[in-house]
Design a protein around this motif. Sequence first.
Motif, PDB file in Angstrom:
ATOM      1  N   GLY A  81       2.731  -8.383 -56.384  1.00 33.63           N
ATOM      2  CA  GLY A  81       3.183  -7.003 -56.291  1.00 33.63           C
ATOM      3  C   GLY A  81       3.835  -6.479 -57.545  1.00 33.63           C
ATOM      4  N   VAL A  82       4.423  -7.360 -58.334  1.00 28.53           N
ATOM      5  CA  VAL A  82       5.053  -6.910 -59.571  1.00 28.53           C
ATOM      6  C   VAL A  82       4.022  -6.213 -60.453  1.00 28.53           C
ATOM      7  CG1 VAL A  82       6.256  -7.661 -61.663  1.00 28.53           C
ATOM      8  CG2 VAL A  82       6.788  -8.738 -59.467  1.00 28.53           C
ATOM      9  N   ASP A  83       2.845  -6.806 -60.563  1.00 27.48           N
ATOM     10  CA  ASP A  83       1.784  -6.230 -61.382  1.00 27.48           C
ATOM     11  C   ASP A  83       1.195  -4.982 -60.729  1.00 27.48           C
ATOM     12  OD1 ASP A  83       0.143  -6.531 -63.785  1.00 27.48           O
ATOM     13  OD2 ASP A  83      -1.513  -6.857 -62.403  1.00 27.48           O
ATOM     14  N   ARG A  84       0.911  -5.082 -59.435  1.00 28.22           N
ATOM     15  CA  ARG A  84       0.299  -3.954 -58.737  1.00 28.22           C
ATOM     16  C   ARG A  84       1.248  -2.753 -58.686  1.00 28.22           C
ATOM     17  NH1 ARG A  84      -3.668  -0.568 -57.427  1.00 28.22           N
ATOM     18  NH2 ARG A  84      -3.298   0.423 -55.429  1.00 28.22           N
ATOM     19  N   ASP A  85       2.516  -2.979 -58.400  1.00 27.39           N
ATOM     20  CA  ASP A  85       3.462  -1.870 -58.296  1.00 27.39           C
ATOM     21  C   ASP A  85       3.620  -1.162 -59.638  1.00 27.39           C
ATOM     22  OD1 ASP A  85       3.775  -2.489 -55.657  1.00 27.39           O
ATOM     23  OD2 ASP A  85       5.710  -3.493 -55.900  1.00 27.39           O
ATOM     24  N   GLN A  86       3.610  -1.941 -60.727  1.00 26.64           N
ATOM     25  CA  GLN A  86       3.704  -1.321 -62.043  1.00 26.64           C
ATOM     26  C   GLN A  86       2.467  -0.487 -62.341  1.00 26.64           C
ATOM     27  OE1 GLN A  86       6.210  -1.036 -64.002  1.00 26.64           O
ATOM     28  NE2 GLN A  86       5.132  -0.004 -65.665  1.00 26.64           N
ATOM     29  N   GLU A  87       1.300  -0.981 -61.923  1.00 24.62           N
ATOM     30  CA  GLU A  87       0.051  -0.240 -62.115  1.00 24.62           C
ATOM     31  C   GLU A  87       0.106   1.100 -61.383  1.00 24.62           C
ATOM     32  OE1 GLU A  87      -4.756  -0.952 -61.409  1.00 24.62           O
ATOM     33  OE2 GLU A  87      -3.306  -2.198 -60.364  1.00 24.62           O
ATOM     34  N   VAL A  88       0.549   1.064 -60.129  1.00 24.51           N
ATOM     35  CA  VAL A  88       0.629   2.297 -59.323  1.00 24.51           C
ATOM     36  C   VAL A  88       1.642   3.265 -59.919  1.00 24.51           C
ATOM     37  CG1 VAL A  88       1.326   3.200 -57.069  1.00 24.51           C
ATOM     38  CG2 VAL A  88      -0.130   1.169 -57.203  1.00 24.51           C
ATOM     39  N   LEU A  89       2.777   2.734 -60.330  1.00 24.37           N
ATOM     40  CA  LEU A  89       3.828   3.582 -60.889  1.00 24.37           C
ATOM     41  C   LEU A  89       3.360   4.251 -62.172  1.00 24.37           C
ATOM     42  CD1 LEU A  89       6.712   4.630 -60.912  1.00 24.37           C
ATOM     43  CD2 LEU A  89       7.440   2.458 -61.915  1.00 24.37           C
ATOM     44  N   MET A  90       2.689   3.496 -63.043  1.00 32.16           N
ATOM     45  CA  MET A  90       2.198   4.069 -64.291  1.00 32.16           C
ATOM     46  C   MET A  90       1.193   5.187 -64.023  1.00 32.16           C
ATOM     47  SD  MET A  90       2.313   4.128 -67.532  1.00 32.16           S
ATOM     48  CE  MET A  90       1.383   4.419 -69.044  1.00 32.16           C
ATOM     49  N   GLU A  91       0.281   4.965 -63.085  1.00 32.78           N
ATOM     50  CA  GLU A  91      -0.704   5.998 -62.753  1.00 32.78           C
ATOM     51  C   GLU A  91      -0.011   7.256 -62.235  1.00 32.78           C
ATOM     52  OE1 GLU A  91      -3.252   4.103 -59.963  1.00 32.78           O
ATOM     53  OE2 GLU A  91      -4.349   2.939 -61.467  1.00 32.78           O
ATOM     54  N   ARG A  92       1.037   7.068 -61.471  1.00 35.12           N
ATOM     55  CA  ARG A  92       1.761   8.212 -60.918  1.00 35.12           C
ATOM     56  C   ARG A  92       2.463   9.012 -62.020  1.00 35.12           C
ATOM     57  NH1 ARG A  92       3.623   9.063 -55.635  1.00 35.12           N
ATOM     58  NH2 ARG A  92       5.282  10.634 -55.456  1.00 35.12           N
ATOM     59  N   LEU A  93       3.151   8.323 -62.904  1.00 33.10           N
ATOM     60  CA  LEU A  93       3.879   9.011 -63.967  1.00 33.10           C
ATOM     61  C   LEU A  93       2.919   9.693 -64.940  1.00 33.10           C
ATOM     62  CD1 LEU A  93       6.737   6.461 -64.701  1.00 33.10           C
ATOM     63  CD2 LEU A  93       6.796   8.494 -63.251  1.00 33.10           C
ATOM     64  N   GLN A  94       1.784   9.046 -65.221  1.00 37.41           N
ATOM     65  CA  GLN A  94       0.796   9.680 -66.090  1.00 37.41           C
ATOM     66  C   GLN A  94       0.260  10.964 -65.462  1.00 37.41           C
ATOM     67  OE1 GLN A  94      -1.856   6.270 -66.614  1.00 37.41           O
ATOM     68  NE2 GLN A  94      -1.432   6.274 -68.812  1.00 37.41           N
ATOM     69  N   ALA A  95      -0.007  10.917 -64.157  1.00 39.83           N
ATOM     70  CA  ALA A  95      -0.507  12.099 -63.465  1.00 39.83           C
ATOM     71  C   ALA A  95       0.523  13.220 -63.474  1.00 39.83           C
ATOM     72  CB  ALA A  95      -0.883  11.742 -62.026  1.00 39.83           C
ATOM     73  N   GLN A  96       1.781  12.864 -63.289  1.00 45.66           N
ATOM     74  CA  GLN A  96       2.845  13.872 -63.306  1.00 45.66           C
ATOM     75  C   GLN A  96       2.966  14.508 -64.685  1.00 45.66           C
ATOM     76  OE1 GLN A  96       4.265  15.101 -60.774  1.00 45.66           O
ATOM     77  NE2 GLN A  96       5.213  13.610 -59.400  1.00 45.66           N
ATOM     78  N   LEU A  97       2.883  13.680 -65.719  1.00 47.87           N
ATOM     79  CA  LEU A  97       2.952  14.225 -67.081  1.00 47.87           C
ATOM     80  C   LEU A  97       1.786  15.172 -67.361  1.00 47.87           C
ATOM     81  CD1 LEU A  97       4.009  11.370 -69.555  1.00 47.87           C
ATOM     82  CD2 LEU A  97       5.156  13.553 -69.170  1.00 47.87           C
ATOM     83  N   ALA A  98       0.599  14.796 -66.890  1.00 49.01           N
ATOM     84  CA  ALA A  98      -0.596  15.606 -67.135  1.00 49.01           C
ATOM     85  C   ALA A  98      -0.487  16.990 -66.498  1.00 49.01           C
ATOM     86  CB  ALA A  98      -1.827  14.887 -66.618  1.00 49.01           C
ATOM     87  N   GLU A  99       0.295  17.108 -65.447  1.00 46.87           N
ATOM     88  CA  GLU A  99       0.435  18.381 -64.748  1.00 46.87           C
ATOM     89  C   GLU A  99       1.451  19.315 -65.406  1.00 46.87           C
ATOM     90  OE1 GLU A  99       1.405  17.460 -60.735  1.00 46.87           O
ATOM     91  OE2 GLU A  99      -0.538  16.531 -60.289  1.00 46.87           O
ATOM     92  N   LEU A 100       2.284  18.795 -66.309  1.00 46.04           N
ATOM     93  CA  LEU A 100       3.309  19.624 -66.943  1.00 46.04           C
ATOM     94  C   LEU A 100       2.707  20.507 -68.033  1.00 46.04           C
ATOM     95  CD1 LEU A 100       6.397  17.266 -67.478  1.00 46.04           C
ATOM     96  CD2 LEU A 100       6.046  18.964 -65.683  1.00 46.04           C
ATOM     97  N   PRO A 101       3.147  21.756 -68.136  1.00 52.85           N
ATOM     98  CA  PRO A 101       2.722  22.587 -69.272  1.00 52.85           C
ATOM     99  C   PRO A 101       3.304  22.031 -70.569  1.00 52.85           C
ATOM    100  CG  PRO A 101       4.403  23.707 -67.962  1.00 52.85           C
ATOM    101  CD  PRO A 101       4.018  22.478 -67.199  1.00 52.85           C
ATOM    102  N   ARG A 102       2.643  22.327 -71.669  1.00 52.29           N
ATOM    103  CA  ARG A 102       3.051  21.778 -72.958  1.00 52.29           C
ATOM    104  C   ARG A 102       4.481  22.154 -73.311  1.00 52.29           C
ATOM    105  NH1 ARG A 102      -1.195  20.032 -76.156  1.00 52.29           N
ATOM    106  NH2 ARG A 102      -0.034  20.492 -78.063  1.00 52.29           N
ATOM    107  N   THR A 103       4.929  23.310 -72.838  1.00 52.08           N
ATOM    108  CA  THR A 103       6.280  23.765 -73.175  1.00 52.08           C
ATOM    109  C   THR A 103       7.366  22.866 -72.586  1.00 52.08           C
ATOM    110  OG1 THR A 103       6.172  25.267 -71.265  1.00 52.08           O
ATOM    111  CG2 THR A 103       5.615  26.182 -73.441  1.00 52.08           C
ATOM    112  N   LEU A 104       7.007  22.057 -71.584  1.00 49.85           N
ATOM    113  CA  LEU A 104       7.998  21.171 -70.971  1.00 49.85           C
ATOM    114  C   LEU A 104       7.916  19.746 -71.507  1.00 49.85           C
ATOM    115  CD1 LEU A 104       7.873  22.340 -67.227  1.00 49.85           C
ATOM    116  CD2 LEU A 104       9.418  23.067 -69.054  1.00 49.85           C
ATOM    117  N   LEU A 105       7.031  19.518 -72.477  1.00 51.09           N
ATOM    118  CA  LEU A 105       6.908  18.194 -73.079  1.00 51.09           C
ATOM    119  C   LEU A 105       7.697  18.168 -74.387  1.00 51.09           C
ATOM    120  CD1 LEU A 105       3.074  17.573 -72.576  1.00 51.09           C
ATOM    121  CD2 LEU A 105       4.951  16.692 -71.194  1.00 51.09           C
ATOM    122  N   THR A 106       8.826  17.503 -74.356  1.00 49.31           N
ATOM    123  CA  THR A 106       9.666  17.426 -75.554  1.00 49.31           C
ATOM    124  C   THR A 106       9.848  15.968 -75.957  1.00 49.31           C
ATOM    125  OG1 THR A 106      11.711  17.343 -74.269  1.00 49.31           O
ATOM    126  CG2 THR A 106      10.918  19.520 -74.900  1.00 49.31           C
TER     127      THR A 106
END
Length: 506
Positions: free
Chosen positions: A287-312
């Motif tokens: 689970g250590v490996d799998r949970d990190q994989e899921v978490l990374m995919e989630r954070l990447q998806a969240q970042l992709a949804e942000l407008p450029r003005t909120l990326l600092t």
Amino acid sequence: MADTKREIERKFEFSKAKSARRGVPDLTGTAAIAAVTDQGTVDLDAVYYDTPDQRLAADGLTLRRRTGGADEGWHLKLPVSPGVRDEVGAALSDTVPPALASLVRSRVRDAGLGPQVRLVSSRRVSHLLDADGALLAELSTDEVLAERGDATAGWTEVEVELADGVDPDLLDAVEKTFRKAGLRVSDAPSKLARALAETDAEPPARPAGGGPEGTAGAHVLAYLAEQRDALVAQDPAVRRNLPDSVHQMRVATRRLRSAFKTYRKVLDREVTDPIGEELRWLAAELGVDRDQEVLMERLQAQLAELPRTLLTGPVRSRLRTWNTARRSGSRRRALAALDSDRYVTLLNSLDALLEEPPLLDGAAGSPEKVVPKAVLRDYARLATRIDGALALDAGKERDLALHEARKAAKRVRYAAESAVPELGKPAKHLAKAVKKVQTLLGDHQDSVVARDALRGLAAQAADAGESAFTWGVLYGREEALAERRERELPDIWAKASAPALRAALR
């Protein structure tokens, strides 16, 4: 270093002596085949390795050391689907390469590998080309001699293996042409399987449990055997780091643990509880490996949804660095678990349980009576946890209670799915409804975990003199999402807890 290729092929044999004398028909003009070019004849000498009781052959795996030909060396073939195998190769050596030995460890365990069968072949090779001269497939005609101890067998085999990227429909067209010429698809999935069959050495079946047919015990043991097989089969996929393999292996461990608890009236928990604890250990290490994989995919998806003005700041590089550090350690931990003696002991314990199952009196009952009661007990447990969580105020205590409810929902879902062979659509409908509850609660728990990670990323960014603004924005989005899931839960639960769903099981 081992390398891998996907092998898509079809094997044929002559159905009559007359057709064998005529030989392989010319395939020019079949589908996209514009030319057939002779590549000459090569002599091959392959020694197949297995355990003394043929554990690899029993699961459709072949491990060989072959000399002769352009790809001499060690080859491990892992079944993917009928006619499709992954071939993992390694350089020629006197002993089994460690990289290949690790891929068969879940089958071999402490039994050891040794030579079992030798196949000597004279192979005539032709290339099937399209109109542009590109390779479509390789056509081989093998005169095979199999040797196992004092027993021998010989036959002629025709094989067509597709080149990379070629449409498998070509094999259907070739088969049609071959059929007219007196060749049929071989009954044996591999040369080794045919050699074993023709030298009276077919491998025994895996232990699948006992109990009178048509009883609750037989039903439960069949389910456990299915999950045991899934666990063993996913081992080489995890070692090869194939997509979703860690998740699938972890699911098998969870289904086994859940079944031990769900069917506690069928199997003695004094025997299953210690095995369940070892399964929990394995799931945690994976689970250590799998949970990190899921978490990374989630954070990447969240970042992709942000407008450029909120990326600092360098948020994406910060996220990659953070993930690499955590993922490399988690991967090593998962592989260390699979390489441990503890893991082999666990697999042996599962086999022993299936060979001599600790059946209770409830195992003799009919599955139509025993299985629904087991599923409904798990449902009652879930209902208690949902009600308890909904009664709490928002906050950490409620988050923990919802996480416990999620685990209970997963157990009900697994129980209902295990009941489908006996109860049919009613069990399937309940599993589907509870899965929606589990998915919602899972999204909520993932948000809890993501917020903890985002706090850590914000702290790392601040320590490095970077802006933590974007991590704070993502934290707020996750917090809002979790609140939304909590508001949605009562309606989703109302549908899953409809009395008609449970009444249909009885």
